[in-house]
Design a protein around this motif. Structure first.
Motif, PDB file in Angstrom:
ATOM      1  N   THR A  63      70.419  97.646 -62.342  1.00 43.68           N
ATOM      2  CA  THR A  63      70.600  96.268 -61.894  1.00 43.68           C
ATOM      3  C   THR A  63      71.699  95.605 -62.720  1.00 43.68           C
ATOM      4  O   THR A  63      71.855  95.904 -63.908  1.00 43.68           O
ATOM      5  CB  THR A  63      69.298  95.451 -62.006  1.00 43.68           C
ATOM      6  OG1 THR A  63      69.556  94.096 -61.590  1.00 43.68           O
ATOM      7  CG2 THR A  63      68.772  95.427 -63.439  1.00 43.68           C
ATOM      8  N   THR A  64      72.449  94.726 -62.063  1.00 45.82           N
ATOM      9  CA  THR A  64      73.449  93.943 -62.790  1.00 45.82           C
ATOM     10  C   THR A  64      72.861  92.624 -63.267  1.00 45.82           C
ATOM     11  O   THR A  64      73.535  91.842 -63.917  1.00 45.82           O
ATOM     12  CB  THR A  64      74.678  93.667 -61.901  1.00 45.82           C
ATOM     13  OG1 THR A  64      74.250  93.055 -60.673  1.00 45.82           O
ATOM     14  CG2 THR A  64      75.428  94.952 -61.606  1.00 45.82           C
ATOM     15  N   ARG A  65      71.593  92.378 -62.912  1.00 47.24           N
ATOM     16  CA  ARG A  65      70.914  91.169 -63.391  1.00 47.24           C
ATOM     17  C   ARG A  65      70.707  91.257 -64.905  1.00 47.24           C
ATOM     18  O   ARG A  65      70.613  92.348 -65.468  1.00 47.24           O
ATOM     19  CB  ARG A  65      69.570  90.990 -62.701  1.00 47.24           C
ATOM     20  CG  ARG A  65      69.681  90.601 -61.234  1.00 47.24           C
ATOM     21  CD  ARG A  65      68.301  90.295 -60.687  1.00 47.24           C
ATOM     22  NE  ARG A  65      68.350  89.875 -59.290  1.00 47.24           N
ATOM     23  CZ  ARG A  65      67.283  89.499 -58.584  1.00 47.24           C
ATOM     24  NH1 ARG A  65      66.080  89.512 -59.149  1.00 47.24           N
ATOM     25  NH2 ARG A  65      67.421  89.134 -57.328  1.00 47.24           N
ATOM     26  N   GLU A  66      70.600  90.105 -65.520  1.00 50.92           N
ATOM     27  CA  GLU A  66      70.420  90.039 -66.969  1.00 50.92           C
ATOM     28  C   GLU A  66      68.936  89.930 -67.295  1.00 50.92           C
ATOM     29  O   GLU A  66      68.306  88.903 -67.016  1.00 50.92           O
ATOM     30  CB  GLU A  66      71.153  88.824 -67.534  1.00 50.92           C
ATOM     31  CG  GLU A  66      71.248  88.785 -69.041  1.00 50.92           C
ATOM     32  CD  GLU A  66      72.271  89.752 -69.596  1.00 50.92           C
ATOM     33  OE1 GLU A  66      72.110  90.152 -70.763  1.00 50.92           O
ATOM     34  OE2 GLU A  66      73.229  90.091 -68.878  1.00 50.92           O
ATOM     35  N   PRO A  67      68.320  90.958 -67.871  1.00 48.20           N
ATOM     36  CA  PRO A  67      66.896  90.853 -68.222  1.00 48.20           C
ATOM     37  C   PRO A  67      66.710  89.908 -69.408  1.00 48.20           C
ATOM     38  O   PRO A  67      67.624  89.732 -70.224  1.00 48.20           O
ATOM     39  CB  PRO A  67      66.523  92.287 -68.600  1.00 48.20           C
ATOM     40  CG  PRO A  67      67.801  92.869 -69.100  1.00 48.20           C
ATOM     41  CD  PRO A  67      68.892  92.252 -68.277  1.00 48.20           C
ATOM     42  N   MET A  68      65.538  89.310 -69.510  1.00 48.00           N
ATOM     43  CA  MET A  68      65.254  88.403 -70.620  1.00 48.00           C
ATOM     44  C   MET A  68      64.950  89.140 -71.912  1.00 48.00           C
ATOM     45  O   MET A  68      64.885  88.539 -72.983  1.00 48.00           O
ATOM     46  CB  MET A  68      64.064  87.495 -70.257  1.00 48.00           C
ATOM     47  CG  MET A  68      64.300  86.606 -69.066  1.00 48.00           C
ATOM     48  SD  MET A  68      62.816  85.654 -68.678  1.00 48.00           S
ATOM     49  CE  MET A  68      63.327  84.833 -67.161  1.00 48.00           C
ATOM     50  N   ILE A  69      64.743  90.459 -71.805  1.00 52.02           N
ATOM     51  CA  ILE A  69      64.400  91.268 -72.980  1.00 52.02           C
ATOM     52  C   ILE A  69      64.899  92.686 -72.746  1.00 52.02           C
ATOM     53  O   ILE A  69      64.915  93.161 -71.602  1.00 52.02           O
ATOM     54  CB  ILE A  69      62.862  91.242 -73.219  1.00 52.02           C
ATOM     55  CG1 ILE A  69      62.493  91.917 -74.530  1.00 52.02           C
ATOM     56  CG2 ILE A  69      62.120  91.861 -72.050  1.00 52.02           C
ATOM     57  CD1 ILE A  69      61.010  91.739 -74.882  1.00 52.02           C
ATOM     58  N   THR A  70      65.329  93.364 -73.804  1.00 53.87           N
ATOM     59  CA  THR A  70      65.721  94.772 -73.711  1.00 53.87           C
ATOM     60  C   THR A  70      64.902  95.579 -74.713  1.00 53.87           C
ATOM     61  O   THR A  70      64.177  95.012 -75.543  1.00 53.87           O
ATOM     62  CB  THR A  70      67.227  94.954 -73.980  1.00 53.87           C
ATOM     63  OG1 THR A  70      67.539  94.477 -75.291  1.00 53.87           O
ATOM     64  CG2 THR A  70      68.058  94.212 -72.945  1.00 53.87           C
ATOM     65  N   LEU A  71      65.020  96.888 -74.640  1.00 56.15           N
ATOM     66  CA  LEU A  71      64.180  97.788 -75.431  1.00 56.15           C
ATOM     67  C   LEU A  71      64.249  97.465 -76.928  1.00 56.15           C
ATOM     68  O   LEU A  71      65.329  97.383 -77.503  1.00 56.15           O
ATOM     69  CB  LEU A  71      64.619  99.229 -75.196  1.00 56.15           C
ATOM     70  CG  LEU A  71      63.639 100.322 -75.646  1.00 56.15           C
ATOM     71  CD1 LEU A  71      62.350 100.237 -74.845  1.00 56.15           C
ATOM     72  CD2 LEU A  71      64.273 101.695 -75.461  1.00 56.15           C
ATOM     73  N   GLY A  72      63.066  97.284 -77.534  1.00 52.94           N
ATOM     74  CA  GLY A  72      62.983  97.019 -78.960  1.00 52.94           C
ATOM     75  C   GLY A  72      63.158  95.572 -79.348  1.00 52.94           C
ATOM     76  O   GLY A  72      62.939  95.205 -80.504  1.00 52.94           O
ATOM     77  N   GLU A  73      63.528  94.709 -78.394  1.00 51.89           N
ATOM     78  CA  GLU A  73      63.707  93.285 -78.699  1.00 51.89           C
ATOM     79  C   GLU A  73      62.388  92.534 -78.565  1.00 51.89           C
ATOM     80  O   GLU A  73      61.408  93.040 -78.015  1.00 51.89           O
ATOM     81  CB  GLU A  73      64.720  92.652 -77.741  1.00 51.89           C
ATOM     82  CG  GLU A  73      66.159  92.904 -78.083  1.00 51.89           C
ATOM     83  CD  GLU A  73      67.094  92.077 -77.216  1.00 51.89           C
ATOM     84  OE1 GLU A  73      68.257  91.953 -77.611  1.00 51.89           O
ATOM     85  OE2 GLU A  73      66.667  91.569 -76.161  1.00 51.89           O
ATOM     86  N   VAL A  74      62.393  91.300 -79.053  1.00 54.16           N
ATOM     87  CA  VAL A  74      61.248  90.395 -78.901  1.00 54.16           C
ATOM     88  C   VAL A  74      61.734  89.157 -78.157  1.00 54.16           C
ATOM     89  O   VAL A  74      62.803  88.631 -78.449  1.00 54.16           O
ATOM     90  CB  VAL A  74      60.665  89.993 -80.260  1.00 54.16           C
ATOM     91  CG1 VAL A  74      59.579  88.926 -80.092  1.00 54.16           C
ATOM     92  CG2 VAL A  74      60.087  91.210 -80.970  1.00 54.16           C
ATOM     93  N   ALA A  75      60.952  88.714 -77.181  1.00 51.57           N
ATOM     94  CA  ALA A  75      61.285  87.500 -76.436  1.00 51.57           C
ATOM     95  C   ALA A  75      59.999  86.815 -76.001  1.00 51.57           C
ATOM     96  O   ALA A  75      58.919  87.426 -75.974  1.00 51.57           O
ATOM     97  CB  ALA A  75      62.147  87.832 -75.223  1.00 51.57           C
ATOM     98  N   VAL A  76      60.108  85.541 -75.669  1.00 48.01           N
ATOM     99  CA  VAL A  76      58.963  84.786 -75.161  1.00 48.01           C
ATOM    100  C   VAL A  76      59.022  84.807 -73.638  1.00 48.01           C
ATOM    101  O   VAL A  76      59.963  84.289 -73.038  1.00 48.01           O
ATOM    102  CB  VAL A  76      58.983  83.331 -75.676  1.00 48.01           C
ATOM    103  CG1 VAL A  76      57.807  82.553 -75.083  1.00 48.01           C
ATOM    104  CG2 VAL A  76      58.913  83.308 -77.194  1.00 48.01           C
TER     105      VAL A  76
END
Length: 277
Positions: A63-76
């Protein structure tokens, strides 16, 4: 190598009526980018930045969409749905992110937001976990008195608030520095008060004492108005727990602010009260 859960630049290998296949030159592994997300004018040999995950049929998809989180990251992330096996989170992609029940550190509610990390489970699927401590690093580039931004991911009454700084570093607001009004998932701005031997950060959400006194004095004056100008206690007799819960101040901070207000002739202290002048 195509990596699930990460943004990566891949080459257009071939085109079809339903999308384009991306991969690395001279390697067989390919992943589909659906036609509706293919940039206009794209041709074989072009490089495209995509995020790779699994679709509702468990197939690798780009996908070319921007995910709110990627592998190993932390997000709310916000809970869209709660089911018996877990919860589903909004992470900006068509397929919601699964948060298994066993990966929840507290009961989650639909519409509420929680800090999570992204990992790959045993079935090679991307999932969320609220057990984020193991994803965080000990040694950060920050120094004492640096200002940082973080997310509270756990609160322990006897220890303090556990914080992830810059989405990847361990930090703690010690119990003596942690004054109510915060909950898990809150974003905070803080100052690095010290660095522990293991490299983890201790934080303070308060400024240095001489800078904080003015704000604390204002808090006390506002509270005095609520008490109609008279506190039924003094800085010597008031209970520390009461100050923490009602004023969000430590006893030392309260005494410093009271001293400032006395010098400015804004209050007077009797044997049993503090009164506004």
């Amino acid at each position: 190598m195509i990596e699930i859960g990460k943004k990566q630049a891949l080459t257009v290998i071939n085109t079809t009526d339903f999308g384009i296949y991306l991969g690395e030159i001279n390697k067989q592994e390919k992943v589909l980018l659906p036609i509706k997300q293919v940039p206009e004018g794209t041709k074989v040999g072009d490089m495209i930045s995509v995020f790779v995950y699994r679709d509702s049929e468990d197939r690798l998809i780009a996908t070319t969409r921007e995910p709110m989180i990627t592998l190993g990251e932390v997000a709310v992330l916000t809970v869209k749905e709660v089911a018996k096996i877990g919860a589903f989170l909004d992470w900006g992609l068509e397929k919601d992110l699964f948060l298994p029940f066993k990966e929840q550190t507290e009961k989650v509610l639909q519409g509420k937001s929680y800090p999570v990390a992204l990992y790959v489970d045993k079935s090679k699927r991307l999932c969320a976990t609220m057990k984020i401590s193991e994803f965080l690093l000990d040694h950060s580039p920050y120094q004492v008195n640096d200002k940082v931004e973080g997310i509270i991911y756990k609160i322990h009454k006897e220890i303090g608030a556990f914080v992830v700084v810059n989405k990847k570093y361990h930090a703690l607001i010690p119990e003596k520095e942690f004054y109510g009004g915060f909950r898990v998932g809150d974003k905070i701005e803080a100052r690095v008060s010290s660095i522990r031997e293991d490299g983890r950060l201790n934080l303070s959400v308060r400024k240095k004492a001489y800078l904080q006194m003015e704000e604390d004095s204002d808090i006390i004056l506002k509270k005095l108005k609520q008490y109609k100008g008279v506190f039924p206690f003094t800085d010597k007799t008031v209970d520390a727990q009461r100050l923490r819960e009602e004023f969000h101040l430590s006893k030392n901070a309260f005494k410093r602010a009271i001293g400032r207000l006395l010098k400015e002739n804004k209050i007077k202290i009797t044997d049993t009260t503090i009164e506004q002048l």
